[in-house]
Design a protein around this motif. Structure first.
Motif, PDB file in Angstrom:
ATOM      1  N   GLN A   2       0.826  -1.208   0.000  1.00 60.29           N
ATOM      2  CA  GLN A   2       0.000   0.000   0.000  1.00 60.29           C
ATOM      3  C   GLN A   2       0.860   1.257   0.000  1.00 60.29           C
ATOM      4  OE1 GLN A   2      -3.364   0.195   2.682  1.00 60.29           O
ATOM      5  NE2 GLN A   2      -3.512  -2.043   2.722  1.00 60.29           N
ATOM      6  N   LEU A   3       1.962   1.243   0.740  1.00 60.53           N
ATOM      7  CA  LEU A   3       2.859   2.397   0.727  1.00 60.53           C
ATOM      8  C   LEU A   3       3.453   2.618  -0.661  1.00 60.53           C
ATOM      9  CD1 LEU A   3       4.898   2.251   4.066  1.00 60.53           C
ATOM     10  CD2 LEU A   3       3.133   3.882   3.420  1.00 60.53           C
ATOM     11  N   THR A   4       3.823   1.548  -1.314  1.00 59.20           N
ATOM     12  CA  THR A   4       4.369   1.658  -2.672  1.00 59.20           C
ATOM     13  C   THR A   4       3.344   2.305  -3.594  1.00 59.20           C
ATOM     14  OG1 THR A   4       5.761  -0.278  -2.319  1.00 59.20           O
ATOM     15  CG2 THR A   4       5.340   0.347  -4.605  1.00 59.20           C
ATOM     16  N   ALA A   5       2.089   1.888  -3.491  1.00 61.47           N
ATOM     17  CA  ALA A   5       1.023   2.474  -4.313  1.00 61.47           C
ATOM     18  C   ALA A   5       0.850   3.958  -3.994  1.00 61.47           C
ATOM     19  CB  ALA A   5      -0.286   1.718  -4.099  1.00 61.47           C
ATOM     20  N   MET A   6       0.911   4.308  -2.710  1.00 62.93           N
ATOM     21  CA  MET A   6       0.771   5.717  -2.317  1.00 62.93           C
ATOM     22  C   MET A   6       1.929   6.559  -2.853  1.00 62.93           C
ATOM     23  SD  MET A   6      -2.085   6.112  -0.843  1.00 62.93           S
ATOM     24  CE  MET A   6      -1.815   7.806  -0.392  1.00 62.93           C
ATOM     25  N   VAL A   7       3.130   6.026  -2.802  1.00 61.49           N
ATOM     26  CA  VAL A   7       4.297   6.732  -3.327  1.00 61.49           C
ATOM     27  C   VAL A   7       4.122   6.987  -4.816  1.00 61.49           C
ATOM     28  CG1 VAL A   7       6.757   6.454  -3.866  1.00 61.49           C
ATOM     29  CG2 VAL A   7       5.928   6.041  -1.547  1.00 61.49           C
ATOM     30  N   GLU A   8       3.630   5.991  -5.532  1.00 56.96           N
ATOM     31  CA  GLU A   8       3.412   6.162  -6.978  1.00 56.96           C
ATOM     32  C   GLU A   8       2.345   7.215  -7.245  1.00 56.96           C
ATOM     33  OE1 GLU A   8       5.381   5.121  -9.334  1.00 56.96           O
ATOM     34  OE2 GLU A   8       6.566   4.218  -7.728  1.00 56.96           O
ATOM     35  N   ARG A   9       1.287   7.249  -6.427  1.00 57.69           N
ATOM     36  CA  ARG A   9       0.232   8.276  -6.605  1.00 57.69           C
ATOM     37  C   ARG A   9       0.802   9.674  -6.347  1.00 57.69           C
ATOM     38  NH1 ARG A   9      -3.601   5.329  -2.963  1.00 57.69           N
ATOM     39  NH2 ARG A   9      -4.004   3.504  -4.194  1.00 57.69           N
ATOM     40  N   ILE A  10       1.618   9.797  -5.306  1.00 52.22           N
ATOM     41  CA  ILE A  10       2.222  11.099  -4.990  1.00 52.22           C
ATOM     42  C   ILE A  10       3.120  11.535  -6.139  1.00 52.22           C
ATOM     43  CG2 ILE A  10       3.872  12.265  -3.450  1.00 52.22           C
ATOM     44  CD1 ILE A  10       2.730  10.445  -1.182  1.00 52.22           C
ATOM     45  N   ARG A  11       3.932  10.599  -6.637  1.00 55.31           N
ATOM     46  CA  ARG A  11       4.836  10.893  -7.748  1.00 55.31           C
ATOM     47  C   ARG A  11       4.028  11.281  -8.994  1.00 55.31           C
ATOM     48  NH1 ARG A  11       8.539   6.535  -7.371  1.00 55.31           N
ATOM     49  NH2 ARG A  11       9.871   7.759  -6.031  1.00 55.31           N
TER      50      ARG A  11
ATOM     51  N   ALA B  41       1.174  12.654  -9.126  1.00 59.86           N
ATOM     52  CA  ALA B  41       0.555  13.963  -8.921  1.00 59.86           C
ATOM     53  C   ALA B  41       1.573  15.092  -9.014  1.00 59.86           C
ATOM     54  CB  ALA B  41      -0.156  14.009  -7.572  1.00 59.86           C
ATOM     55  N   GLY B  42       2.856  14.739  -9.220  1.00 61.75           N
ATOM     56  CA  GLY B  42       3.893  15.749  -9.383  1.00 61.75           C
ATOM     57  C   GLY B  42       4.585  16.157  -8.093  1.00 61.75           C
ATOM     58  N   ASP B  43       4.250  15.507  -6.993  1.00 66.22           N
ATOM     59  CA  ASP B  43       4.904  15.813  -5.718  1.00 66.22           C
ATOM     60  C   ASP B  43       6.100  14.890  -5.500  1.00 66.22           C
ATOM     61  OD1 ASP B  43       3.339  17.932  -4.847  1.00 66.22           O
ATOM     62  OD2 ASP B  43       1.925  16.645  -3.758  1.00 66.22           O
ATOM     63  N   ASP B  44       6.926  15.273  -4.547  1.00 65.73           N
ATOM     64  CA  ASP B  44       8.085  14.460  -4.175  1.00 65.73           C
ATOM     65  C   ASP B  44       7.705  13.566  -2.995  1.00 65.73           C
ATOM     66  OD1 ASP B  44      10.526  13.371  -3.504  1.00 65.73           O
ATOM     67  OD2 ASP B  44      11.428  15.275  -2.865  1.00 65.73           O
ATOM     68  N   PRO B  45       7.656  12.239  -3.189  1.00 64.91           N
ATOM     69  CA  PRO B  45       7.274  11.345  -2.093  1.00 64.91           C
ATOM     70  C   PRO B  45       8.208  11.428  -0.890  1.00 64.91           C
ATOM     71  CG  PRO B  45       7.555  10.119  -4.147  1.00 64.91           C
ATOM     72  CD  PRO B  45       7.933  11.536  -4.409  1.00 64.91           C
TER      73      PRO B  45
END
Length: 178
Positions: free
Chosen positions: A115-124, A126-130
């Protein structure tokens, strides 16, 4: 109280003759330098190692038993005190007679890595820095690394540093000496 052990490790003569009275015991070791201890006969080092290991095993069992008793005595009260101040975890203090009981219930958090990996990919995406939100670390299990083909291993060599742990030495009697 330490008793001089009759041991098959004794040198010169009767294998069950106890060590002389001036032989260091585990209680004496904190007052001796590592060099002095290293200079003791191997048979005595083996006896000391055995005695200390047995003492540690006994002390760990005693600690576990005492900790269990303290949980029985104070666990419910600590939970009530913690609930009264709106805490699920952490340290609380309360009195028992002339003593203050300090009860700490540490917080242990585990994160679902998928789940964290998926969240990191969503943040990335969206253009943000995870890295602003999570710590990201990569690990390579040594047994996987050892199974890699040499060509892949070569690419990772500069990122790999090997450190050693603490040397553990065990002294055991040889089979023929018993």
């Amino acid at each position: 109280m330490t008793f001089h052990t009759q041991t098959p490790f004794a040198d010169h003569g009767d294998p069950f003759m106890p060590y002389p009275e001036n032989t260091p015991t585990p209680d004496d070791l904190p007052d001796l330098s590592p060099q002095d201890i290293a200079g003791l006969p191997v048979e005595l080092l083996a006896v000391l190692q055995h005695e200390i290991d047995a003492r540690l095993k006994r002390d760990k069992a005693a600690k576990a038993r005492l900790d269990g008793a303290l949980t029985i005595r104070y666990g419910d009260r600590a939970a009530e005190e913690r609930q009264a101040v709106g805490k699920d975890t952490g340290t609380i203090r309360f009195d028992d007679g002339d003593f203050t009981v300090v009860a700490d219930l540490p917080k242990r958090v585990d994160w679902d890595q998928a789940q964290l990996t998926a969240m990191v990919e969503r943040i990335r995406a969206a253009g943000d820095d995870p890295a602003q939100y999570v710590d990201i670390a990569f690990k390579v299990p040594e047994r996987k690394y050892a199974a890699w083909p040499q060509a892949i291993r070569a690419g990772f060599e500069s990122a790999r540093t090997v450190k050693t742990g603490t040397l553990k030495v065990e002294i055991v009697p040889q089979e023929g000496d018993r």
